[in-house]
Design a protein around this motif. Structure first.
Motif, mmCIF file in Angstrom:
data_model
loop_
_atom_site.group_PDB
_atom_site.id
_atom_site.type_symbol
_atom_site.label_atom_id
_atom_site.label_comp_id
_atom_site.label_asym_id
_atom_site.label_seq_id
_atom_site.Cartn_x
_atom_site.Cartn_y
_atom_site.Cartn_z
ATOM 1 N N ARG A 20 0.848 -1.193 0.000
ATOM 2 C CA ARG A 20 0.000 0.000 0.000
ATOM 3 C C ARG A 20 0.878 1.235 0.000
ATOM 4 O O ARG A 20 2.093 1.155 0.217
ATOM 5 C CB ARG A 20 -0.884 0.015 1.245
ATOM 6 N N LYS A 21 0.270 2.388 -0.215
ATOM 7 C CA LYS A 21 1.019 3.645 -0.203
ATOM 8 C C LYS A 21 1.737 3.874 1.125
ATOM 9 O O LYS A 21 2.819 4.448 1.158
ATOM 10 C CB LYS A 21 0.094 4.828 -0.491
ATOM 11 N N ASP A 22 1.125 3.399 2.224
ATOM 12 C CA ASP A 22 1.735 3.593 3.538
ATOM 13 C C ASP A 22 2.826 2.571 3.851
ATOM 14 O O ASP A 22 3.413 2.581 4.918
ATOM 15 C CB ASP A 22 0.669 3.588 4.636
ATOM 16 N N GLY A 23 3.076 1.637 2.899
ATOM 17 C CA GLY A 23 4.124 0.642 3.079
ATOM 18 C C GLY A 23 3.658 -0.676 3.683
ATOM 19 O O GLY A 23 4.429 -1.622 3.760
ATOM 20 N N SER A 24 2.409 -0.744 4.112
ATOM 21 C CA SER A 24 1.905 -2.003 4.680
ATOM 22 C C SER A 24 1.648 -3.010 3.563
ATOM 23 O O SER A 24 1.414 -2.655 2.416
ATOM 24 C CB SER A 24 0.631 -1.758 5.497
ATOM 25 N N VAL A 25 1.715 -4.276 3.931
ATOM 26 C CA VAL A 25 1.583 -5.373 2.974
ATOM 27 C C VAL A 25 0.159 -5.907 2.979
ATOM 28 O O VAL A 25 -0.438 -6.080 4.040
ATOM 29 C CB VAL A 25 2.560 -6.522 3.328
ATOM 30 N N ILE A 26 -0.388 -6.160 1.790
ATOM 31 C CA ILE A 26 -1.655 -6.867 1.665
ATOM 32 C C ILE A 26 -1.455 -7.992 0.646
ATOM 33 O O ILE A 26 -0.591 -7.914 -0.223
ATOM 34 C CB ILE A 26 -2.836 -5.972 1.241
ATOM 35 N N TRP A 27 -2.219 -9.040 0.782
ATOM 36 C CA TRP A 27 -2.189 -10.152 -0.163
ATOM 37 C C TRP A 27 -3.449 -10.110 -0.992
ATOM 38 O O TRP A 27 -4.546 -9.889 -0.469
ATOM 39 C CB TRP A 27 -2.050 -11.480 0.568
ATOM 40 N N THR A 28 -3.293 -10.281 -2.291
ATOM 41 C CA THR A 28 -4.431 -10.235 -3.202
ATOM 42 C C THR A 28 -4.517 -11.535 -3.983
ATOM 43 O O THR A 28 -3.564 -12.298 -4.067
ATOM 44 C CB THR A 28 -4.292 -9.072 -4.197
#
Length: 71
Positions: A20-28
């Motif tokens: 994400r823009k804030d650097g956090s990770v998401i899985w898609t």
């Protein structure tokens, strides 16, 4: 992604790590396929990217387990 589509023709539930823009990770989860013209050449790709809470939750648990972090 283009190389996977070239090899397999379709991507179904391909899990991918994104930032994400804030650097956090998401899985898609991605589903995609090549759209061909009348001659059979790839004209473009179409697909969908979705974030699944189940996928993200499982990935967080996997990452914690790999790093030895207990809940």
């Amino acid at each position: 992604m283009n190389s996977l589509l070239s090899e397999k023709g379709d991507l179904v539930d391909c899990e991918c790590r994104m930032l994400r823009k804030d650097g956090s990770v998401i899985w898609t989860s991605r589903n995609a396929s090549a759209v061909h013209d009348k001659v059979g050449n790839v004209a473009h790709y179409q697909g969908i990217v979705r974030r699944s809470l189940n996928v993200s939750g499982l990935r967080r648990l996997d990452m914690r387990a790999m790093n030895g972090i207990a809940q």
